[in-house]
Design an enzyme around this catalytic site. Structure first.
Site, PDB file in Angstrom:
ATOM      1  N   ASP A   2      -7.662   4.237   3.705  1.00  0.00           N
ATOM      2  CA  ASP A   2      -8.199   3.257   2.758  1.00  0.00           C
ATOM      3  C   ASP A   2      -7.255   3.140   1.568  1.00  0.00           C
ATOM      4  OD1 ASP A   2      -8.879   5.719   1.627  1.00  0.00           O
ATOM      5  OD2 ASP A   2     -10.826   5.047   0.904  1.00  0.00           O
ATOM      6  N   TYR A  57      -5.392   3.135  -2.112  1.00  0.00           N
ATOM      7  CA  TYR A  57      -5.387   4.017  -3.276  1.00  0.00           C
ATOM      8  C   TYR A  57      -6.497   3.579  -4.230  1.00  0.00           C
ATOM      9  CZ  TYR A  57      -0.615   5.243  -1.759  1.00  0.00           C
ATOM     10  OH  TYR A  57       0.480   5.666  -1.046  1.00  0.00           O
ATOM     11  N   PHE A  91       0.151   2.390   1.862  1.00  0.00           N
ATOM     12  CA  PHE A  91       1.132   3.302   1.256  1.00  0.00           C
ATOM     13  C   PHE A  91       1.908   2.699   0.088  1.00  0.00           C
ATOM     14  CE2 PHE A  91       0.601   4.964   5.604  1.00  0.00           C
ATOM     15  CZ  PHE A  91       0.176   6.253   5.298  1.00  0.00           C
ATOM     16  N   HIS A 143       0.447  13.499   8.976  1.00  0.00           N
ATOM     17  CA  HIS A 143       0.412  12.572   7.838  1.00  0.00           C
ATOM     18  C   HIS A 143       1.432  13.012   6.778  1.00  0.00           C
ATOM     19  CE1 HIS A 143      -1.314  10.367   4.395  1.00  0.00           C
ATOM     20  NE2 HIS A 143      -1.847   9.574   5.320  1.00  0.00           N
TER      21      HIS A 143
END
Length: 224
Positions: free
Chosen positions: A67, A69, A80, A189
């Site tokens: 989801d 930031y 990102f 990740h």
């Protein structure tokens, strides 16, 4: 009632079956109420930026996030990526470290990944909005239905797309992808909690370009 999202016309055509479904109508109601009571990120005009910067026919690569930031001046609709002049969050710092190590780019001077999106890298979060300061607060409200349909449409209607799946939630989407005609690149990740378990050294950028070139597709210029 049919929702008319602010997204590129190519995507509206591909996803047109979704916009009249009950989940989209409920999602819109939820967002209207949520915005009355809380700050929601990203801004409404930016929610569908992944679709607007990377039209359907331009998609070569998909990088899946979770989801957006949830801090001020961060999210702007691309997984990102954060708005300048906000400092890069730790996951983005680690992506940049791997980028420099993998393909020899100079250290990026920008935190905004718009250049990648315009090159054909769809930076898609699986949930497209979030309440300020509350990670995962818009999980299971309907966004996943739309983004699953997006992934499946790319898989079904295109060939030779690279799907970069970082971390377990992204890798759970592999079930939507036809691995016989697309390339999947998986690793832990880039978050500080997991980057040292195999994200660093995974070479996603060069592996993506090697695959694209092998299929006669122009590689991505990853340098920012």
């Amino acid at each position: 009632m049919k929702i008319d999202p602010k997204m590129d016309e190519s995507w509206k055509e591909v996803l047109k079956e979704e916009f009249g479904k009950p989940y989209m109508i409920e999602l819109k109601k939820f967002l209207i109420e949520e915005k009355k009571r809380y700050t929601v990120y990203p801004k409404g005009k930016d929610i569908f930026n992944a679709y607007n910067y990377t039209p359907f026919d331009k998609v070569k690569v998909v990088i899946l996030g979770q989801d957006p930031y949830h801090g001020p001046n961060q999210a702007h609709g691309l997984a990102f990526s954060v708005l300048e002049p906000t400092p890069p969050p730790p996951s983005l710092q680690n992506i940049f470290k791997e980028l420099v190590s993998d393909v020899g780019c100079p250290s990026p001077k920008t935190t905004e990944l718009v250049k990648w999106a315009k090159e054909g890298v769809m930076l898609l979060n699986t949930v497209l909005s979030v309440r300020a300061s509350q990670a995962h607060s818009h999980k299971d409200k309907g966004w996943e239905n739309l983004t699953d349909a997006t992934i499946k449409a790319i898989s079904d209607k295109k060939e030779n797309v690279v799907f970069i799946l970082w971390g377990r939630p992204a890798q759970q989407k592999e079930r939507l992808i036809d691995t016989a005609k697309h390339c999947i690149i998986k690793s832990p990740h880039p978050s500080p909690l997991s980057a040292h378990r195999g994200f660093f050294g995974s070479k996603p950028f060069s592996r993506t370009n090697d695959y694209l070139v092998s299929k006669g597709i122009k590689p991505i210029d990853w340098c920012l």
